[in-house]
Design an enzyme around this catalytic site. Sequence first.
Site, PDB file in Angstrom:
ATOM      1  N   ASN A 102       0.994  -1.365  -0.032  1.00  0.00           N
ATOM      2  CA  ASN A 102      -0.126   0.176   0.447  1.00  0.00           C
ATOM      3  C   ASN A 102       0.680   1.328  -0.245  1.00  0.00           C
ATOM      4  O   ASN A 102       1.499   1.335   0.911  1.00  0.00           O
ATOM      5  CB  ASN A 102      -0.525  -0.342   1.193  1.00  0.00           C
ATOM      6  CG  ASN A 102      -1.797   1.353   1.516  1.00  0.00           C
ATOM      7  OD1 ASN A 102      -1.141   1.829   0.488  1.00  0.00           O
ATOM      8  ND2 ASN A 102      -2.331   1.598   2.550  1.00  0.00           N
ATOM      9  N   LYS A 160       0.109   4.043  -0.387  1.00  0.00           N
ATOM     10  CA  LYS A 160      -0.456   5.152   0.517  1.00  0.00           C
ATOM     11  C   LYS A 160      -0.286   6.519  -0.600  1.00  0.00           C
ATOM     12  O   LYS A 160      -0.178   6.441  -1.842  1.00  0.00           O
ATOM     13  CB  LYS A 160       0.385   5.834   1.575  1.00  0.00           C
ATOM     14  CG  LYS A 160       0.249   4.154   2.590  1.00  0.00           C
ATOM     15  CD  LYS A 160       0.540   4.782   3.851  1.00  0.00           C
ATOM     16  CE  LYS A 160      -0.042   3.461   5.094  1.00  0.00           C
ATOM     17  NZ  LYS A 160       0.509   3.400   6.620  1.00  0.00           N
ATOM     18  N   HIS A 212      -9.252   1.223   5.178  1.00  0.00           N
ATOM     19  CA  HIS A 212      -7.955   1.437   5.691  1.00  0.00           C
ATOM     20  C   HIS A 212      -8.173   2.015   6.762  1.00  0.00           C
ATOM     21  O   HIS A 212      -8.725   3.471   6.692  1.00  0.00           O
ATOM     22  CB  HIS A 212      -7.077   2.152   4.437  1.00  0.00           C
ATOM     23  CG  HIS A 212      -5.781   2.164   5.210  1.00  0.00           C
ATOM     24  ND1 HIS A 212      -5.333   3.106   6.527  1.00  0.00           N
ATOM     25  CD2 HIS A 212      -4.878   0.925   5.232  1.00  0.00           C
ATOM     26  CE1 HIS A 212      -4.201   3.214   6.247  1.00  0.00           C
ATOM     27  NE2 HIS A 212      -3.490   1.223   5.829  1.00  0.00           N
ATOM     28  N   GLU A 248      -6.770   4.335   8.506  1.00  0.00           N
ATOM     29  CA  GLU A 248      -5.998   6.276   8.054  1.00  0.00           C
ATOM     30  C   GLU A 248      -7.510   6.657   7.280  1.00  0.00           C
ATOM     31  O   GLU A 248      -7.693   7.608   7.477  1.00  0.00           O
ATOM     32  CB  GLU A 248      -5.349   6.422   7.233  1.00  0.00           C
ATOM     33  CG  GLU A 248      -3.530   6.398   7.752  1.00  0.00           C
ATOM     34  CD  GLU A 248      -2.657   5.984   6.925  1.00  0.00           C
ATOM     35  OE1 GLU A 248      -2.148   5.359   5.564  1.00  0.00           O
ATOM     36  OE2 GLU A 248      -1.571   4.961   7.058  1.00  0.00           O
ATOM     37  N   GLU A 293      -5.509  -5.387  10.563  1.00  0.00           N
ATOM     38  CA  GLU A 293      -4.153  -4.261  10.242  1.00  0.00           C
ATOM     39  C   GLU A 293      -4.800  -3.338  12.129  1.00  0.00           C
ATOM     40  O   GLU A 293      -5.538  -2.317  11.904  1.00  0.00           O
ATOM     41  CB  GLU A 293      -4.368  -3.240  10.037  1.00  0.00           C
ATOM     42  CG  GLU A 293      -4.014  -3.582   8.268  1.00  0.00           C
ATOM     43  CD  GLU A 293      -3.064  -2.166   7.590  1.00  0.00           C
ATOM     44  OE1 GLU A 293      -2.128  -2.808   7.175  1.00  0.00           O
ATOM     45  OE2 GLU A 293      -3.694  -1.451   6.931  1.00  0.00           O
ATOM     46  N   GLY A 347       2.687   1.783  10.822  1.00  0.00           N
ATOM     47  CA  GLY A 347       3.559   3.615  10.494  1.00  0.00           C
ATOM     48  C   GLY A 347       4.239   3.690  11.636  1.00  0.00           C
ATOM     49  O   GLY A 347       5.272   4.725  11.790  1.00  0.00           O
ATOM     50  N   SER A 396       3.570  -2.429  10.078  1.00  0.00           N
ATOM     51  CA  SER A 396       5.282  -2.168   9.831  1.00  0.00           C
ATOM     52  C   SER A 396       5.541  -4.260   9.608  1.00  0.00           C
ATOM     53  O   SER A 396       6.464  -4.299  10.413  1.00  0.00           O
ATOM     54  CB  SER A 396       5.526  -1.506  11.779  1.00  0.00           C
ATOM     55  OG  SER A 396       5.007  -0.479  11.700  1.00  0.00           O
TER      56      SER A 396
HETATM   57  P1  PGA Z   1       2.891   0.232   7.796  1.00  0.00           P
HETATM   58  O1  PGA Z   1       1.525  -0.049   6.762  1.00  0.00           O
HETATM   59  O2  PGA Z   1       3.278  -0.917   7.521  1.00  0.00           O
HETATM   60  O3  PGA Z   1       3.795   1.246   7.371  1.00  0.00           O
HETATM   61  O4  PGA Z   1       2.592   0.065   9.352  1.00  0.00           O
HETATM   62  C1  PGA Z   1       0.967  -0.184   7.048  1.00  0.00           C
HETATM   63  C2  PGA Z   1      -0.272  -0.333   6.300  1.00  0.00           C
HETATM   64  O5  PGA Z   1      -1.564   0.673   6.199  1.00  0.00           O
HETATM   65  O6  PGA Z   1      -0.783  -0.651   5.707  1.00  0.00           O
END
Ligand code: PGA
Length: 258
Positions: free
Chosen positions: A18, A20, A104, A106, A176, A182, A222
């Site tokens: 992903n 983003k 997601h 976010e 997730e 992140g 992560s």
């Molecule tokens: P990350 O993000 O691997 O940077 O923690 C995962 C995601 O948001 O799908």
Amino acid sequence: MPRQDKAPDLRRPVIAGNWKMYKTGAEARAFFEQFQPLVASASHCDIIVAPPFTALRVCVEASRSGKIAIAAQNMHWQPEGAFTGEISARMLIDAGCTAVIIGHSERRQLFGETDESVHRKTKAALAAGLTPIVCVGETLDERESNTTEKVLSRQMQVGLAALTAAEFSRILLAYEPVWAIGTGRTATPELAADAHRHLRALAAAQFGSESASALRILYGGSVKPDNIKGLMAHEEIDGALVGGASLDPKSFAAIVNY
Ligand code: PGA
């Protein structure tokens, strides 16, 4: 439990990136030039890349010869209309996408998405022929107040309400935990597996045990080249949704080639 306990073809692993809000078209093209040779011999898993909307076509063209599926990161549930700034499933298919990330954390936290909108988007994606990658997961507060299972139950029951078993068989679920995204703080494989088991039990109650045992559940939060092996060794973990570490071709290839 080792993976060999599981019927090998029942749940083919999926590694999805992903991106983003990162990468222009030129940057996406450069990524594929480096990434594709590094995963040329990977036949053990499905590979998905989810670039921003503006880089979708470049990625579809770059991956045409290969085996990498291109996903969008969001969509609207209506096929068209007066929805400034939105993109429909039809438009994603027109751009060459075969999958779409839905709900997601976010989107939920920063853009007001709800289990209800996840439900509408999932239905619309399925109706259009896209594979929805539906994201669920608890916040740190929810985990610390012991409501993780309750939150996941609500996200599943409302988000995937009224899907037929046939529709359900076409989705990918991504667990997730918000506190692991992140942050560099990965859930341990055991903790992720516990959540996956709970999600699979919920899926069995909603769609029957046969559908549930074929459901592919990806872990996200992560994921890095140095922790992917431990995660994928767990029979409950069918793949990964990778954010930050999917931006670099070498690190994403190392994850694909776990
Ligand atoms: P990350 O993000 O691997 O940077 O923690 C995962 C995601 O948001 O799908």
